[in-house]
Design a protein around this motif. Structure first.
Motif, PDB file in Angstrom:
ATOM      1  N   ILE A  46       9.544   2.488  -5.958  1.00 32.76           N
ATOM      2  CA  ILE A  46       8.388   3.117  -5.288  1.00 32.76           C
ATOM      3  C   ILE A  46       7.087   2.477  -5.789  1.00 32.76           C
ATOM      4  N   MET A  47       7.006   2.313  -7.127  1.00 32.84           N
ATOM      5  CA  MET A  47       5.789   1.727  -7.705  1.00 32.84           C
ATOM      6  C   MET A  47       5.547   0.323  -7.144  1.00 32.84           C
ATOM      7  N   HIS A  48       6.618  -0.445  -7.061  1.00 35.36           N
ATOM      8  CA  HIS A  48       6.521  -1.815  -6.539  1.00 35.36           C
ATOM      9  C   HIS A  48       6.073  -1.799  -5.077  1.00 35.36           C
ATOM     10  N   GLU A  49       6.680  -0.931  -4.276  1.00 32.40           N
ATOM     11  CA  GLU A  49       6.349  -0.871  -2.845  1.00 32.40           C
ATOM     12  C   GLU A  49       4.898  -0.440  -2.619  1.00 32.40           C
ATOM     13  N   VAL A  50       4.456   0.580  -3.372  1.00 33.56           N
ATOM     14  CA  VAL A  50       3.066   1.017  -3.232  1.00 33.56           C
ATOM     15  C   VAL A  50       2.142  -0.120  -3.700  1.00 33.56           C
ATOM     16  N   GLY A  51       2.523  -0.761  -4.810  1.00 33.91           N
ATOM     17  CA  GLY A  51       1.729  -1.872  -5.341  1.00 33.91           C
ATOM     18  C   GLY A  51       1.594  -3.000  -4.332  1.00 33.91           C
ATOM     19  N   CYS A  52       2.685  -3.352  -3.670  1.00 33.43           N
ATOM     20  CA  CYS A  52       2.644  -4.428  -2.662  1.00 33.43           C
ATOM     21  C   CYS A  52       1.762  -4.011  -1.484  1.00 33.43           C
ATOM     22  N   ALA A  53       1.901  -2.763  -1.048  1.00 31.46           N
ATOM     23  CA  ALA A  53       1.133  -2.298   0.112  1.00 31.46           C
ATOM     24  C   ALA A  53      -0.371  -2.338  -0.158  1.00 31.46           C
ATOM     25  N   ILE A 202      -2.396  10.168  -1.949  1.00 38.31           N
ATOM     26  CA  ILE A 202      -1.102   9.649  -2.410  1.00 38.31           C
ATOM     27  C   ILE A 202      -0.374  10.710  -3.240  1.00 38.31           C
ATOM     28  N   VAL A 203      -1.142  11.500  -4.006  1.00 39.02           N
ATOM     29  CA  VAL A 203      -0.508  12.560  -4.804  1.00 39.02           C
ATOM     30  C   VAL A 203       0.169  13.570  -3.871  1.00 39.02           C
ATOM     31  N   LYS A 204      -0.475  13.856  -2.723  1.00 34.26           N
ATOM     32  CA  LYS A 204       0.135  14.802  -1.767  1.00 34.26           C
ATOM     33  C   LYS A 204       1.464  14.259  -1.249  1.00 34.26           C
ATOM     34  N   ILE A 205       1.500  12.971  -0.914  1.00 29.73           N
ATOM     35  CA  ILE A 205       2.743  12.349  -0.414  1.00 29.73           C
ATOM     36  C   ILE A 205       3.794  12.409  -1.523  1.00 29.73           C
ATOM     37  N   SER A 206       3.353  12.070  -2.730  1.00 26.54           N
ATOM     38  CA  SER A 206       4.259  12.011  -3.866  1.00 26.54           C
ATOM     39  C   SER A 206       4.838  13.389  -4.203  1.00 26.54           C
ATOM     40  N   ASN A 207       4.005  14.429  -4.147  1.00 26.98           N
ATOM     41  CA  ASN A 207       4.513  15.788  -4.416  1.00 26.98           C
ATOM     42  C   ASN A 207       5.560  16.186  -3.375  1.00 26.98           C
ATOM     43  N   ALA A 208       5.282  15.883  -2.113  1.00 30.23           N
ATOM     44  CA  ALA A 208       6.238  16.227  -1.052  1.00 30.23           C
ATOM     45  C   ALA A 208       7.541  15.455  -1.264  1.00 30.23           C
ATOM     46  N   PHE A 209       7.407  14.186  -1.634  1.00 27.16           N
ATOM     47  CA  PHE A 209       8.594  13.352  -1.895  1.00 27.16           C
ATOM     48  C   PHE A 209       9.437  13.958  -3.029  1.00 27.16           C
ATOM     49  N   SER A 210       8.776  14.390  -4.099  1.00 25.74           N
ATOM     50  CA  SER A 210       9.505  14.942  -5.257  1.00 25.74           C
ATOM     51  C   SER A 210      10.258  16.213  -4.889  1.00 25.74           C
ATOM     52  N   LEU A 257       2.469   9.174   5.933  1.00 26.36           N
ATOM     53  CA  LEU A 257       2.642   7.717   5.812  1.00 26.36           C
ATOM     54  C   LEU A 257       2.077   7.010   7.033  1.00 26.36           C
ATOM     55  N   LYS A 258       2.367   7.582   8.207  1.00 25.21           N
ATOM     56  CA  LYS A 258       1.907   6.975   9.466  1.00 25.21           C
ATOM     57  C   LYS A 258       0.384   6.859   9.491  1.00 25.21           C
ATOM     58  N   ASN A 259      -0.262   7.847   8.870  1.00 21.08           N
ATOM     59  CA  ASN A 259      -1.727   7.869   8.907  1.00 21.08           C
ATOM     60  C   ASN A 259      -2.381   7.215   7.692  1.00 21.08           C
ATOM     61  N   ASN A 260      -1.577   6.606   6.837  1.00 19.80           N
ATOM     62  CA  ASN A 260      -2.156   5.933   5.673  1.00 19.80           C
ATOM     63  C   ASN A 260      -2.315   4.439   5.970  1.00 19.80           C
ATOM     64  N   GLU A 261      -3.561   3.991   5.847  1.00 20.85           N
ATOM     65  CA  GLU A 261      -3.920   2.606   6.184  1.00 20.85           C
ATOM     66  C   GLU A 261      -3.021   1.571   5.483  1.00 20.85           C
ATOM     67  N   LYS A 267       7.893   0.527   2.642  1.00 19.70           N
ATOM     68  CA  LYS A 267       9.274   1.009   2.723  1.00 19.70           C
ATOM     69  C   LYS A 267       9.423   2.447   2.187  1.00 19.70           C
ATOM     70  N   ILE A 268       8.295   3.126   1.928  1.00 22.68           N
ATOM     71  CA  ILE A 268       8.374   4.478   1.345  1.00 22.68           C
ATOM     72  C   ILE A 268       9.149   5.427   2.277  1.00 22.68           C
ATOM     73  N   GLY A 269       8.899   5.313   3.582  1.00 24.18           N
ATOM     74  CA  GLY A 269       9.626   6.163   4.546  1.00 24.18           C
ATOM     75  C   GLY A 269      11.124   5.913   4.473  1.00 24.18           C
ATOM     76  N   GLU A 270      11.495   4.631   4.320  1.00 24.81           N
ATOM     77  CA  GLU A 270      12.932   4.289   4.205  1.00 24.81           C
ATOM     78  C   GLU A 270      13.519   4.859   2.914  1.00 24.81           C
ATOM     79  N   ILE A 271      12.735   4.836   1.831  1.00 20.78           N
ATOM     80  CA  ILE A 271      13.228   5.374   0.549  1.00 20.78           C
ATOM     81  C   ILE A 271      13.471   6.879   0.712  1.00 20.78           C
ATOM     82  N   LYS A 272      12.535   7.535   1.391  1.00 18.83           N
ATOM     83  CA  LYS A 272      12.690   8.987   1.627  1.00 18.83           C
ATOM     84  C   LYS A 272      13.957   9.243   2.448  1.00 18.83           C
ATOM     85  N   ASP A 273      14.173   8.448   3.499  1.00 18.85           N
ATOM     86  CA  ASP A 273      15.382   8.642   4.330  1.00 18.85           C
ATOM     87  C   ASP A 273      16.648   8.355   3.524  1.00 18.85           C
TER      88      ASP A 273
END
Ligand code: GRG
Length: 278
Positions: A46-53, A202-210, A257-261, A267-273
Motif C-alpha cells: 500500500i505504501m509503495h502504491e500510494v508513493g508511486c501515485a 487519505i486517513v479517511k480512506i485508510s480507516n475505511a480500508f482497515s 478513490l475515484k474522486n482522488n486526483e 492499485k489501492i482499489g484492487e488491494i481492497k478487492d
C-alpha cells in the motif's frame, strides 16, 4: 507494479537488508523465521502504491516499507504469545514462541522493533525534516497511543464483562489494525510535504480500508473453525448485517478513490478487492 511482482521485489530486498543487519544467534534465527518469505506484505505494498501515485522518492520510501513490515511482524510474534492471543500457528507454520520458546520470541519482537529504527536511520543518510516527521508518525501510529492502545483495548474487552457494541468495536479496530494502515497510506504524503487537507482525506480512506480488512479477518475465524473471540464482530452483528456493512464500506472506498486526483489510477482499489476475496 502489480501485487505479485511487488511481493517478489519486496521479499528479495527485504531479506537482503535484514540479513545484512543480523548476526548468528537464536534471536536472529527467530527474526528470519518470523519475517522472511511469508506474509502478504500488504502494508508495504500500500505504501509503495500510494508513493508511486503521488510521485515519492522510492529509495527513501523503501526504508519505510521495510520498517512497517518489521513492526507488523513484531506485533504478530508478540500477539501470538500465551499472554496475548495464545496462538500456536501463524502463516501456516508454528508461531515463533512455539518454535523458539517464549523468551526468544519476546526478544525477537523487541529486536524487530529496534531493527526498524536502525534501518530507517541508516539506509538513508542526510535526511530532511519531512523524513523525521514521517518517522515520528510511524512510531506514533505503532506506539502506545496507536496500535498498542488498540491491543490494550482488545485485551480489556476480552477480559471484562463490558457492554460491547459496533461503535466500541470500531474504536478498537481503528487503533489495533488501523494505525499501521494509517502509516502505510500517509507516510508517502508526509515525505512529500503534501497539505494537511490531502492527508485528512487519505486517513479517511485508510480507516475505511482497515475496518473492511479487520471485518474480513474476523469472518475467517468462522470459516477456519477457530475460536470466535469476544471482540470478534460475529459477536456483535449477524452475518447479514456484517455483509451489508462490508458492501457499504467497499462502495465508500471506491467512491473516495475515484474522486482522488492521485489515487484514482492506483492499485489501492484492487488491494481492497483482494482483501474482500481472500
Ligand atoms: C507489544 C506485547 C506487545 C504486543 C503487541 C499490538 C499487538 C501486540 C498486536 C496487534 C497486531 C494484530 C494481531 C493486529 C490485528 C491485525 C491483523 C489481522 C493482522 C494480520 O495481518 P495480515 O493478514 O498478516 O496482513 P500477514 O501474515 O499477511 O502479514
Amino acid at each position: 507494479m502489480n501485487y505479485d511482482k511487488y511481493k517478489v521485489f519486496f521479499d528479495e530486498k527485504y531479506s537482503y537488508i535484514i540479513n545484512k543487519f543480523l548476526d548468528n544467534s537464536n534471536v536472529a534465527d527467530a527474526i528470519k523465521y518470523s519475517s522472511l518469505n511469508s506474509g502478504k506484505r500488504l502494508r508495504p505494498y500500500i505504501m509503495h502504491e500510494v508513493g508511486c501515485a503521488f510521485g515519492c522518492d522510492l529509495k527513501k520510501l523503501f526504508a519505510f516499507e521495510t520498517a512497517i513490515e518489521l513492526i507488523h511482524n513484531y506485533s504478530l510474534v508478540h500477539d501470538d504469545m500465551p499472554c496475548m492471543d495464545n496462538d500456536d500457528y501463524r502463516r501456516g507454520k508454528e508461531s515463533t514462541h512455539k518454535k523458539f520458546g517464549q523468551n526468544i520470541a519476546l526478544l525477537c519482537g523487541d529486536a524487530m522493533l529496534n531493527l526498524s529504527v536502525e534501518i530507517l536511520t541508516s539506509l538513508n543518510k542526510n535526511t530532511d525534516m519531512a523524513y523525521n516527521t514521517a518517522m515520528m508518525y510511524l512510531y506514533k501510529m505503532s506506539g502506545n497511543s496507536g496500535m498498542i492502545k488498540g491491543q490494550e483495548m482488545d485485551l480489556y474487552l476480552q477480559n471484562n464483562d463490558v457492554f460491547y457494541c459496533y461503535d466500541e468495536y470500531l474504536k478498537m479496530i481503528i487503533r489495533k489494525t488501523g494505525r499501521l494502515f494509517n502509516a502505510a497510506f500517509v507516510i508517502p504524503l508526509i515525505l512529500l510535504e503534501r497539505p494537511k487537507s490531502e492527508i485528512k482525506d487519505i486517513v479517511k480512506i485508510s480507516n475505511a480500508f482497515s475496518i473492511l480488512f479487520q471485518i474480513v479477518d474476523d469472518l475467517k475465524d468462522k470459516t477456519e473453525n477457530k475460536t470466535i473471540e469476544k471482540s470478534n464482530i460475529l459477536n456483535i452483528l449477524c452475518e447479514e448485517e456484517i455483509n451489508s456493512k462490508l458492501k457499504k464500506i467497499s462502495a465508500y472506498i471506491d467512491y473516495k478513490l475515484k474522486n482522488n486526483e492521485f489515487l484514482h489510477k492506483s492499485k489501492i482499489g484492487e488491494i481492497k478487492d483482494y482483501c474482500l476475496k481472500n
